[in-house]
Structure formats: structure tokens, C-alpha cells
Design a protein around this motif. Structure first.
Motif, PDB file in Angstrom:
ATOM      1  N   HIS A 424      -8.621 -12.061  -3.584  1.00  0.00           N
ATOM      2  CA  HIS A 424      -9.885 -11.339  -3.340  1.00  0.00           C
ATOM      3  C   HIS A 424     -11.060 -12.100  -3.931  1.00  0.00           C
ATOM      4  O   HIS A 424     -11.932 -11.518  -4.574  1.00  0.00           O
ATOM      5  N   TYR A 538      -3.133  -4.847  -3.469  1.00  0.00           N
ATOM      6  CA  TYR A 538      -2.252  -3.941  -2.729  1.00  0.00           C
ATOM      7  C   TYR A 538      -1.043  -3.559  -3.580  1.00  0.00           C
ATOM      8  O   TYR A 538      -0.721  -2.376  -3.733  1.00  0.00           O
ATOM      9  N   ALA A 541      -2.006  -1.384  -6.594  1.00  0.00           N
ATOM     10  CA  ALA A 541      -2.231   0.025  -6.226  1.00  0.00           C
ATOM     11  C   ALA A 541      -0.906   0.753  -6.021  1.00  0.00           C
ATOM     12  O   ALA A 541      -0.724   1.888  -6.489  1.00  0.00           O
ATOM     13  N   LEU A 542       0.025   0.109  -5.340  1.00  0.00           N
ATOM     14  CA  LEU A 542       1.332   0.750  -5.114  1.00  0.00           C
ATOM     15  C   LEU A 542       2.056   1.003  -6.439  1.00  0.00           C
ATOM     16  O   LEU A 542       2.619   2.080  -6.670  1.00  0.00           O
ATOM     17  N   CYS A 545       0.646   3.863  -8.345  1.00  0.00           N
ATOM     18  CA  CYS A 545       1.093   5.160  -7.803  1.00  0.00           C
ATOM     19  C   CYS A 545       2.492   5.496  -8.311  1.00  0.00           C
ATOM     20  O   CYS A 545       2.762   6.640  -8.705  1.00  0.00           O
ATOM     21  N   MET A 546       3.359   4.494  -8.305  1.00  0.00           N
ATOM     22  CA  MET A 546       4.724   4.754  -8.759  1.00  0.00           C
ATOM     23  C   MET A 546       4.751   5.112 -10.241  1.00  0.00           C
ATOM     24  O   MET A 546       5.466   6.022 -10.673  1.00  0.00           O
TER      25      MET A 546
ATOM     26  N   VAL B 113      -3.687  -3.291   6.101  1.00  0.00           N
ATOM     27  CA  VAL B 113      -3.383  -4.225   5.006  1.00  0.00           C
ATOM     28  C   VAL B 113      -3.261  -5.642   5.547  1.00  0.00           C
ATOM     29  O   VAL B 113      -3.821  -6.590   4.986  1.00  0.00           O
ATOM     30  N   VAL B 117      -6.360  -7.388   3.833  1.00  0.00           N
ATOM     31  CA  VAL B 117      -6.019  -7.817   2.473  1.00  0.00           C
ATOM     32  C   VAL B 117      -5.049  -8.990   2.470  1.00  0.00           C
ATOM     33  O   VAL B 117      -5.268  -9.988   1.775  1.00  0.00           O
ATOM     34  N   LEU B 118      -3.984  -8.858   3.223  1.00  0.00           N
ATOM     35  CA  LEU B 118      -2.927  -9.880   3.196  1.00  0.00           C
ATOM     36  C   LEU B 118      -2.689 -10.415   4.608  1.00  0.00           C
ATOM     37  O   LEU B 118      -1.676 -10.102   5.238  1.00  0.00           O
ATOM     38  N   VAL B 125       6.958  -6.903   5.651  1.00  0.00           N
ATOM     39  CA  VAL B 125       6.916  -6.876   4.180  1.00  0.00           C
ATOM     40  C   VAL B 125       5.970  -5.776   3.710  1.00  0.00           C
ATOM     41  O   VAL B 125       6.312  -4.975   2.826  1.00  0.00           O
ATOM     42  N   VAL B 126       4.809  -5.712   4.333  1.00  0.00           N
ATOM     43  CA  VAL B 126       3.822  -4.701   3.934  1.00  0.00           C
ATOM     44  C   VAL B 126       4.389  -3.296   4.168  1.00  0.00           C
ATOM     45  O   VAL B 126       4.320  -2.423   3.296  1.00  0.00           O
ATOM     46  N   GLY B 127       4.969  -3.112   5.335  1.00  0.00           N
ATOM     47  CA  GLY B 127       5.525  -1.797   5.664  1.00  0.00           C
ATOM     48  C   GLY B 127       6.685  -1.437   4.758  1.00  0.00           C
ATOM     49  O   GLY B 127       6.832  -0.284   4.343  1.00  0.00           O
ATOM     50  N   MET B 129       7.082  -2.321   1.714  1.00  0.00           N
ATOM     51  CA  MET B 129       6.550  -1.931   0.398  1.00  0.00           C
ATOM     52  C   MET B 129       6.020  -0.501   0.432  1.00  0.00           C
ATOM     53  O   MET B 129       6.217   0.277  -0.504  1.00  0.00           O
ATOM     54  N   TYR B 130       5.341  -0.176   1.527  1.00  0.00           N
ATOM     55  CA  TYR B 130       4.905   1.217   1.687  1.00  0.00           C
ATOM     56  C   TYR B 130       6.114   2.164   1.680  1.00  0.00           C
ATOM     57  O   TYR B 130       6.101   3.227   1.053  1.00  0.00           O
ATOM     58  N   ILE B 132       9.125   1.810   0.405  1.00  0.00           N
ATOM     59  CA  ILE B 132       9.742   1.978  -0.922  1.00  0.00           C
ATOM     60  C   ILE B 132       8.888   2.905  -1.787  1.00  0.00           C
ATOM     61  O   ILE B 132       9.395   3.818  -2.444  1.00  0.00           O
ATOM     62  N   THR B 133       7.587   2.679  -1.738  1.00  0.00           N
ATOM     63  CA  THR B 133       6.713   3.486  -2.604  1.00  0.00           C
ATOM     64  C   THR B 133       6.705   4.955  -2.188  1.00  0.00           C
ATOM     65  O   THR B 133       6.811   5.838  -3.046  1.00  0.00           O
ATOM     66  N   TYR B 136       9.902   6.569  -3.124  1.00  0.00           N
ATOM     67  CA  TYR B 136       9.964   6.826  -4.577  1.00  0.00           C
ATOM     68  C   TYR B 136       9.139   8.066  -4.937  1.00  0.00           C
ATOM     69  O   TYR B 136       9.572   8.903  -5.731  1.00  0.00           O
ATOM     70  N   ILE B 276      -9.677  -1.028  -1.939  1.00  0.00           N
ATOM     71  CA  ILE B 276      -8.239  -1.051  -1.617  1.00  0.00           C
ATOM     72  C   ILE B 276      -7.512   0.008  -2.442  1.00  0.00           C
ATOM     73  O   ILE B 276      -6.655   0.737  -1.943  1.00  0.00           O
ATOM     74  N   VAL B 280      -5.420   2.799  -0.407  1.00  0.00           N
ATOM     75  CA  VAL B 280      -3.957   2.644  -0.554  1.00  0.00           C
ATOM     76  C   VAL B 280      -3.369   3.839  -1.302  1.00  0.00           C
ATOM     77  O   VAL B 280      -2.355   4.413  -0.884  1.00  0.00           O
ATOM     78  N   THR B 281      -4.019   4.248  -2.388  1.00  0.00           N
ATOM     79  CA  THR B 281      -3.464   5.368  -3.161  1.00  0.00           C
ATOM     80  C   THR B 281      -3.510   6.675  -2.370  1.00  0.00           C
ATOM     81  O   THR B 281      -2.560   7.462  -2.396  1.00  0.00           O
ATOM     82  N   ILE B 284      -0.820   6.631   0.156  1.00  0.00           N
ATOM     83  CA  ILE B 284       0.502   6.855  -0.445  1.00  0.00           C
ATOM     84  C   ILE B 284       0.752   8.351  -0.644  1.00  0.00           C
ATOM     85  O   ILE B 284       1.837   8.868  -0.354  1.00  0.00           O
TER      86      ILE B 284
END
Lengths: 624, 373
Positions: A424, A538, A541-542, A545-546, B113, B117-118, B125-127, B129-130, B132-133, B136, B276, B280-281, B284
Motif C-alpha cells: 500500500h 487484507y 484485517a482478517l 477479526c479472528m 480484494v 488490494v492484491l 487464495v483470497v476466497g 482466506m475469507y 477460513i475466517t 472460524y 480496507i 473487510v471487517t 467478515i
């Protein structure tokens, strides 16, 4: 030709050297947990004497060959290892060995057994219990009470009992200042306890358990011939550090004393701060090999009864050999021992414990540990300093804000640096970005490598700093700072900006008041760092949250760790900021105390301003 | 069900926060684009009118539940009215709806994302990670989700309002004219078709028994409709004051576009990366909640003893479903057509139908029955 002696010595095989080597595994069976196998260290079965005699025979056979008979199993094992050398034993050694075996075959009395009346029997059982005469710490002093009329003995542990107390308050009055008449032997303890022993704390015991507990706790136990009771006289007097300054929770304004390595001094310190007849100290005992006193302190009529019962239940469930410190007890009683975030507050400040007791928490003091525990605890408490309450509320609030910023920075600053520089960079002002690029021009590593190296170096200094002797501490600090700060930059290993980032992060982590939380932040920082290196903001942030959801469901003795913010529970303003002391009239309701009100709503009736504010608060609360 | 989720009790504030976040997420997705495409300059009115429709339906459902089915959720109402089979079918239908909705949101956010961002990271990979989070988070249950929402609520409010204010330099209020944009009938149609973004009505009918105070649920519903409605309206108005309506209907990610133009001197510029954390939060929480709701409803409908073991499998299913559309355009189109426009049948239709049928069958006595139970 004569061969020189030194050459002969080179080629001589002297197996006596091997025979004399101590091998622990020869004496210990492979699986000590298997009850079917014999364990020479314990004799729990009824056939203990037989087994011992059998083993003694085997040992004799191994050592001297006097006993020809032995267990076939052992013989088989011995055969497998090959024949052992048989050597003659000197008669003195043989006598001593026989004496030792006789001592080991002598069974100590059970802890619940009643005391014998005869002094000779008492001596014999004391010897078995305390492994006398091998155990030199335990002193058995024989004397007579009342100018030679009643034989008696006193037992104490040298170094734990105060010799002055023993001499002047036990032996002297009993030996010289007493005149007793021959009477019923079973009633000899009455005049001793009522008139002859001036000790301020005495206790009559009738079982060996009471005797052992008293002796190992530093008391002196007096036996009198003919009595089936013994008197335990309080004579604790071991050396310990005096009450001193706190080492990890220092304040500028406020009390400057800390707990020390004395159980009773610690409970006394708390009581000195909180002088209440309702302050209850219950003492539990934990440990099988060595007993450790555990004090559970609470305020009767205020603290939630089920909380007290739960604390005692968890402590009583601990079944260990030895519990040396509150740090271990914490791990036994906390809700989620696998979590990085502590769920028990450890403090060395008696004033903090007193304050928490007055709020409705339960305090736990463990043996000679200089740290006390308070339960339950919420996350916000760990970011508070005792000084917040001693200063005026704007200053306390300012300090808290600084600590919250420090906590966030300690968590995220290196991770954010890596994320910004890698992913960034558009958000950095152009000049700064050019400066960063210029400073990194000479650096041959990726940013993440740079940061990890520096963080590791900081952690190394911190870890080493704990163990560096005081005399060389400043020198090593200067050397470390030079290596990390100046030399690493000049060598082109790291960029100057990174040094600032890492130094600020280290400062921020030192600003966290709770040592356990500080450790958690240090570990989590590396997790955030690695995630940020791969996926930037990214991933941060994840991960946040966890972490937050984990914290949100964690509990400390039934209280959610994020109370009273979430779940929202009524409480005085004492979480993010420090409220005005005169308006903090409510105890935290998550503690479910028996008394919710801490003080009157209007505590400054002479002040029109605060009177109006108090009424407004009352009105708002009623409307809720 | 011997699951702790079945016994979870949520406070009023946590529920309001969770519902507000749940609905507000659409602000950062394609809702502003869709509303602008239908109502042009008057797009900011769409969420307000949609909120009025949602509020009217919610108040009707809530009053029926209070009157006849006090303390019961929509599945229990269906079981009570039409039998256990119908109750199971309804639970599975709503569960499927939440599952598809989670998949749709996941795809849209994953695309955001990868585009912002990426850009070099594969969407897989991005999906993942979403996935898993949210797995959880959903695994930690309703209490965990609502508490995290309560913690994130100030971030949403400060972030959304701050974003609007930081672009004040570029505001052109005249771009909101003509006031009725494409026309009143277009506005009303857009409001009616987009009313399903207020999915909290359906969600409230599900979490009804978990409220710490069932009486406060009416306020939860009102607040969680009104606050997001104003947030959306404010955001869309700001968006349309900065970019002309004819252009905003083409943008897939308005938040990013707005954040990108922030310029308050050389030290406060290009703030899109800061936001972001915001989107993102919030995403989630939204996906975690809908995944939990899907698992909970499947457990209710299929009589599973617990929800937790199903959550990893359902999260994986969401991820797989999210990858079915060929591109983001197709994904947005599917979501807008089937989950929002026709989704109103599930979001509003099923609760209204069930409580109406139930109240017709049982005239009164809801409270007494609950009391006896």
C-alpha cells in the motif's frame, strides 16, 4: 626388558572404575507407571517388607555375593547384562549397610495415626517420619519439664523456626520456670498449654498429620511423656526478603510496597490496606510431596458466593506433588490454558489486590510467591495501571489512552510497516516514500527479513537483559543499542526508518502494564508480521477479526473477557477512560456482587456542579 | 439440541450492532450502483423508501409474533401452524437462501480484494482466506458474532461518516438534481425491488428466541433498519455528489472509488488502503452471520444435534458456490436478480405468510401458551 609403569598403566584394563560408576537406570525399572513391575522407590503394597527383603538379598548378591538366592527375573536380567564383579565388603561398610536397610524397612506411621503416649515410641516414629538421623534439618531436642519430672522433647526444623522463640518461649519456661506436680500423666498438657507456654499461637494435635504439618510449616512441636497429644507452638522464623519496592508495577504516586516471599506477610499487607472484619482469608493446602499454602481472600457479604466456591473448587482439584509459585497455580485454574491472553491478573501490589477485593474479585496468594492473583479479570483491567486511580481523572484517562495506543502499536506497527511498504505504498506521502526508497537502496534483504531480524534482535536483548548482572547491564545495553541501531544501519543490513519502527514498537510493548499480556502481544506481533508480509492489510484485517471473536467468547471464571464493553453490562466509567472518582458509585455488574452500590451517588453534596451531575446520572440509570 | 448456540442469549445492543452491520454491508457492494442505475440522481431516496417498506413489514411480523407466538421464531411458528415437515422445509429453504447469499457476498468481496488490494493474488487464495475466517467466526457462534459486531460498530460509523466528510472538497450538490432523478415511479419500483437488502427482518425472525429481552426486539428491528437506511442514503448522496449519476451506475465498488479521491494536502491522500479494515471487517461479520444462520437453520430443519460440525463443510460449500459465476459481472447480476429482487419473497414473503397463517389458526393465546411451556 622392563616395561615402564606408565606404559603398563596405559594398557591395563581396570574394571573397578566401571563398577564404581553410578548408573541410575540400574535401580529404576523401565516403566514406573506399570503396577505389575516392581518400583524400588515405592512400597505401597502389603507385601512391602517381603519385597524389600527380597531386593536386599538381590543387592547383597550384586554387591557382596553373601545372598545366594534371588529373584529369577532379576537373575535373568543380570545374566543378560553379563556377570558382575563380586567384591568383598569391609566390615564397617557392611554394618552401615545393614543399619541403612534396617532404617528403610522401618515403616513410618500413617498420617492419620494417633500419637503414642510413650516418648520412646514418639522418637522412633519421628525418626521414621523425618528420616532421622540422615535428615539434619530436623532437630529433636530432648529435655525435662519441671525440674526433672516430665521427660519431653521438642521438634523443629533448623532454619525455618526462630531459635530465639524456641529458646526463650518454649525451652526456658518449660525447663527452668516451671514447677509441676506429679499428676495424672494423660493430663500433663493442661498446665503446659495453660500456664507454661507463653507462645501466642498454640494448637493441640492428636495425630501425626498435625505434627508433620506444624513442623514443616516452621512451628515447634512439643511432646511430653505419657500424653497422647502434642502442642504445636508457632515459631516461624525463616529468612525472607523484606517488603520492598515493586519491580514490575512501579508508580510515581501511590503505595510503594510489594508482596514478598512470605505468605503471612503478604496476607497481612493486604489486610493492612483493607481493614475490614469482613475480609476473609481461607487457607487451602495443595501438594502431596510438599504442601503449599494457598490463601483465598474475599469479602464476606460482598463477593459473589458462587465465585468463591468456584475458586476453591478449582484449587482443591489440583493434585500435584508440589506447587512452587502462583504462576503455576494460574495455569491450573484458568479457563483456557491454551490461550495466549491471560485470564488471571497477577500483581505484586497489595494495594491493587485490596482495591480489587473491594470491587468483588477474589484474591489468591500462593505460598512464598511474591505475586498474588485476582480473579475474574477482564481484558481492560490488564491495560490499567494502579496509578490511574491515584491521579486525578484527566491524568488517569490520558495515561490509559497512551497505553491503548501503545498496545495497538505494539501489535500492529511492524506489520503495518511491512504491509505499507510492500502493498500500500500509495498512501505514503511522496517525499516520505522517496526517503524510504532511498534508505532501502543499500539494504540487500526483503522488508520482512529486515523486520524479523530486528525484532529478533530486540527480543534477544530483552531476554538477555533479564539475566545480565546489574554491574554489566548498562554496558551491554549500550553495546546492544550500538549494534542494532548504528552498526546495522551503517553496514547496510537495515534501513534507518526500520530502526525507528522497531524501537517505537519495543517502547510500546514496555508500556503494557501486564506482563502476561505483554508476552502475548510479543508473540502475536510475529503472527501479524508474517501475515502482513504475504497479504498486506487484507490479512491483518482478517486476523484481527479472528482474534477479536476469540477474545469475545473467552471467559475468566465465568465472566466474558471483554465485559463490560461486550456483552454490555452496567458499570462505572472505568474501561477506556478513567471516570471521576466521586461519580463511580457502581461496582462492575459482571462480577454479580452481593452489593452493587459502591458509594453514595452524591458524594460531594456541598458542590452544586457534581450534585447536578450525580442527579443526572441517577435519572439516566433509572430510565435504563 | 444440546448446542451452546441454542442457549445463546444476546443483549439488545449487540443485536442492534450485528443487524446494522449486516445490512450496511450492502453499501460497500453493488447496492449504490444498482440504485443509481434505477433512480439516477434520486438514488439516495431508494434506501429510505425501501427502509419504510421493510419497517412496515417488520412491525407487522413483530406484532403478530408478540401477540400470538411470543418467544417463538419463524420455524417454530411454521411447525406450530403447518406441522414439523413444513417447518423443516421452511428452515431448509431459508438456510439455502442464506448460504447462497453468503456465496454471493463472498464472490463480490473477493473480487474487490483482487482488483484493489492484491491484484497479483489468485481469487482462489483470497476466497479461501475469507472462507477460513468466516468459518472460524461462525464456529464461535451467535454470541461471538454479535460481540465482534458490537466492537466493530464504531469503526463502521466513524469510517462511513468520515469517508463521506473527507470527500467534502469534491462535493457538487447540484449533481443531485433533478431531485426525483429518473422519476417517482422508477424510485418506487427501485425501492420495492431493493427492499430485500433489509434482510435483518428475516434474521430477526430467526434469532428471536436468542434475544436477552424479547420485548426489546422491536427496538432492535427499528434501529437496525433506520440506521443503515440513513447510512446508505448518506453514502449514496455523497457518492452522487462526487461522481455524476451517469457514471456511478457503472462503478462496481463505490467505497474504493470515493476513498481514492480523498486529498487533504500531501499528507492526507489516497486513503483507500485505510478503508480496507472497514470493508473487510464488515464483510467478515456479514458472511459469518449468514453462514451461522444457514448452519443453524439446517440444524433446525434436518434435526441435527449441533451446528458446529456442519460449519466447515458449509463454509467450503459457500466458497465453491462463490466460484460458479464466470466473472464478477455475472455474480453481481445473479445476486441482484435472484437474491435481492426475487429474494424479497423469502425475506419478507415467508415470515409474513407464516405469521398470518399462524395467527389465523390460533386466535390469541400465544403468550399463555408460551407461559405454560
Amino acid at each position: 626388558m622392563q616395561i615402564p609403569a606408565w606404559i603398563q598403566a596405559l594398557f591395563r584394563v581396570d574394571d573397578s572404575l566401571l563398577a564404581e560408576q553410578f548408573v541410575l537406570t540400574d535401580e529404576v525399572v523401565e516403566d514406573s507407571n506399570d503396577p505389575s513391575k516392581e518400583n524400588p522407590t515405592t512400597e505401597p503394597s502389603a507385601d512391602a517388607a517381603d519385597a524389600k527383603a527380597q531386593r536386599a538379598g538381590e543387592q547383597d548378591q550384586d554387591r557382596g555375593g553373601e545372598s545366594e538366592e534371588g529373584s529369577p527375573v532379576r537373575r535373568g536380567q543380570q545374566d543378560a547384562r553379563g556377570p558382575r564383579p563380586v567384591r568383598p565388603v569391609a566390615i564397617e561398610d557392611y554394618v552401615q549397610q545393614a543399619q541403612r536397610e534396617e532404617d528403610t524397612t522401618r515403616q513410618p506411621p500413617g498420617q492419620d495415626d494417633r500419637l503414642p503416649a510413650e516418648l520412646a515410641e514418639v522418637k522412633r516414629e519421628l525418626s521414621a517420619l523425618f528420616h532421622l538421623p540422615a535428615n539434619k534439618d530436623v532437630i529433636v531436642r530432648e529435655f525435662v519439664v519441671g525440674r526433672g519430672r516430665w521427660p519431653a522433647l521438642a521438634v523443629f526444623i533448623d532454619g525455618m523456626a526462630d531459635k530465639m522463640v524456641i529458646n526463650t518461649h518454649i525451652l526456658q519456661p518449660l525447663m527452668f520456670l516451671s514447677e509441676v506436680a506429679e499428676d495424672d500423666t494423660s493430663r500433663r498438657m493442661e498446665p503446659i498449654t495453660q500456664a507454661l507456654l507463653p507462645g501466642n499461637q498454640i494448637q493441640l494435635v492428636e495425630t501425626w498429620q498435625g505434627v508433620v504439618s506444624g513442623v514443616v510449616a516452621g512451628s515447634t512441636v512439643v511432646f511430653v511423656d505419657g500424653c497422647r497429644q502434642a502442642v504445636v507452638v508457632e515459631s516461624k522464623g525463616w529468612e525472607h526478603r523484606s517488603v520492598n519496592l515493586p519491580r514490575t508495577e512501579q508508580v510515581v504516586r501511590g503505595p510503594h510496597n510489594a508482596f514478598t516471599e512470605s505468605f503471612r506477610a503478604n496476607t497481612g499487607l493486604v489486610r493492612a490496606f483493607l481493614r475490614s472484619e469482613r475480609l476473609v482469608t481461607e487457607i487451602l493446602s495443595v501438594g502431596r510431596v510438599g504442601k503449599t499454602d494457598v490463601a483465598v481472600m474475599y469479602i464476606e457479604g460482598l463477593t459473589n458466593k458462587s465465585l468463591v466456591a468456584e475458586v476453591k473448587r478449582r484449587i482443591q482439584a489440583i493434585d500435584v506433588d508440589y506447587l512452587p509459585d502462583s504462576g503455576l497455580l494460574e495455569q491450573f485454574i484458568e479457563d483456557n490454558p491454551g490461550s495466549l491472553i491471560p485470564q488471571v491478573l497477577a500483581t505484586e501490589r497489595p494495594d491493587r489486590i485490596a482495591h480489587m477485593l473491594s470491587e468483588g474479585h477474589v484474591a489468591i496468594l500462593v505460598g512464598q510467591s511474591p505475586y498474588a492473583l485476582a480473579v475474574p479479570v477482564v481484558l481492560w483491567t490488564m491495560v490499567q495501571s494502579p496509578e490511574d486511580a491515584f491521579l486525578r481523572f484527566p491524568f488517569g484517562t490520558f495515561g490509559r489512552i497512551i497505553r491503548w495506543v501503545a498496545l495497538l502499536a505494539a501489535f500492529l506497527l511492524p506489520a503495518c510497516y511491512v504491509a505499507i511498504t510492500n502493498y500500500h505504498s500509495e498512501m505514503i506521502p511522496t517525499d516520505l516514500m522517496l526517503a524510504i526508497a532511498a534508505s532501502r537502496e543499500r539494504v540487500p534483504f526483503a522488508v520482512i527479513m529486515e523486520v524479523i531480524m530486528m525484532e529478533f534482535a530486540i527480543e534477544l536483548i530483552r531476554e538477555a537483559g533479564i539475566r545480565i548482572p546489574n554491574a554489566v547491564g548498562p554496558t551491554i545495553g549500550i553495546v546492544g543499542a550500538l549494534i542494532i541501531g548504528q552498526a546495522a544501519v551503517e553496514a547496510g543490513l537495515v534501513s534507518p526508518l526500520l530502526v525507528i519502527v522497531v524501537a517505537v514498537t519495543a517502547l510500546c510493548s514496555f508500556a503494557i502494564p501486564d506482563y502476561g499480556l505483554s508476552y502475548a502481544v510479543r508473540i502475536l506481533r510475529f503472527v501479524f508480521l508474517i501475515c502482513a508480509a504475504f497479504f498486506g492489510f487484507y490479512a491483518i484485517a482478517l486476523l484481527m477479526c479472528m482474534l477479536m471473536v476469540r477474545l469475545a467468547v473467552m471467559k475468566s471464571f465465568g465472566v466474558p473477557l471483554l465485559s463490560p464493553i461486550t456483552p454490555v453490562t452496567p458499570s462505572s466509567r472505568d474501561v477506556w477512560v478513567r471516570g471521576q472518582t466521586y461519580s463511580m458509585d457502581q461496582r462492575p455488574s459482571y462480577l454479580r456482587t452481593q452489593m452493587q452500590q459502591r458509594q453514595e451517588p452524591i458524594t460531594r453534596p456541598w458542590s452544586p456542579y457534581t450534585r447536578k451531575a450525580a442527579r443526572r446520572n441517577l435519572f439516566r440509570r433509572r430510565n435504563k | 439440541m444440546a448446542n451452546s448456540d441454542m442457549k445463546a442469549r444476546i443483549g439488545t445492543r449487540e443485536l442492534i450492532a450485528m443487524m446494522t452491520l449486516f445490512v450496511s454491508t450492502d453499501t460497500f457492494l453493488s447496492f449504490p450502483q444498482h440504485a443509481t442505475a434505477m433512480a439516477l440522481e434520486a438514488a439516495w431516496m431508494v434506501p429510505l423508501l425501501a427502509a419504510i417498506i421493510a419497517l412496515a413489514i417488520f412491525l407487522y411480523v413483530d406484532s403478530m409474533l408478540r401477540k400470538h407466538f411470543y418467544g417463538m421464531d419463524i420455524v417454530e411458528v411454521t411447525v406450530d401452524t403447518l406441522g414439523s415437515v413444513a417447518g423443516s422445509v421452511l428452515a431448509v429453504i431459508i438456510g439455502l437462501y442464506f448460504l447462497l447469499e453468503t456465496a454471493g457476498v463472498m464472490r463480490q468481496f473477493s473480487e474487490h480484494v483482487t482488483t484493489t488490494v492484491l491484484p497479483n493474488t489468485p481469487i482462489l487464495v483470497v476466497g479461501s482466506m475469507y472462507t477460513i475466517t468466516i468459518g472460524y467466526i461462525a464456529y464461535h457462534g451467535l454470541e461471538g458474532i454479535c460481540r465482534i459486531a458490537h466492537l466493530l460498530m464504531p469503526i463502521l460509523l466513524v469510517g462511513a461518516i468520515g469517508l463521506c466528510l473527507l470527500t467534502a472538497k469534491w462535493w457538487h450538490p447540484l449533481m443531485l438534481l433533478p431531485i426525483f432523478g429518473a422519476g417517482v415511479n422508477h424510485i418506487l419500483f427501485a425501492a420495492a425491488s431493493d427492499a430485500a437488502v433489509f434482510m435483518n427482518v428475516l434474521l430477526l425472525c430467526i434469532v428471536y428466541p436468542h434475544a436477552h429481552n424479547a420485548r426489546s426486539l422491536r427496538w432492535v428491528g427499528i434501529w437496525s433498519i433506520v440506521v443503515p437506511a440513513f447510512l446508505m442514503a448518506g453514502f449514496i448522496a455523497t457518492y452522487n455528489m462526487v461522481f455524476p449519476a451517469i457514471e456511478t451506475q457503472l462503478s462496481a465498488f463505490p467505497l474504493f472509488q470515493l476513498a481514492r479521491i480523498i486529498y487533504l494536502g500531501r499528507f492526507v491522500q489516497r486513503m483507500e488502503s485505510i478503508f480496507i479494515f472497514l470493508w473487510v471487517t464488515v464483510a467478515i461479520v456479514r458472511m459469518g452471520m449468514s453462514l451461522w444462520a444457514a448452519a443453524y437453520l439446517f440444524a433446525r430443519g434436518l434435526h441435527w444435534p449441533t451446528t458446529r460440525p456442519a460449519i466447515p463443510a458449509l463454509a467450503l460449500l459457500c466458497f465453491a458456490l462463490s466460484l460458479l459465476p464466470a466473472d464478477v459481472g455475472q455474480a453481481v447480476n445473479l445476486v441482484e436478480t435472484y437474491l435481492i429482487a426475487w429474494g424479497a419473497a423469502v425475506v419478507f414473503g415467508l415470515p409474513v405468510l407464516m405469521v398470518t397463517l399462524g395467527s389465523l389458526r390460533r386466535r390469541g393465546g400465544g403468550k399463555e401458551r408460551f407461559g405454560r411451556a
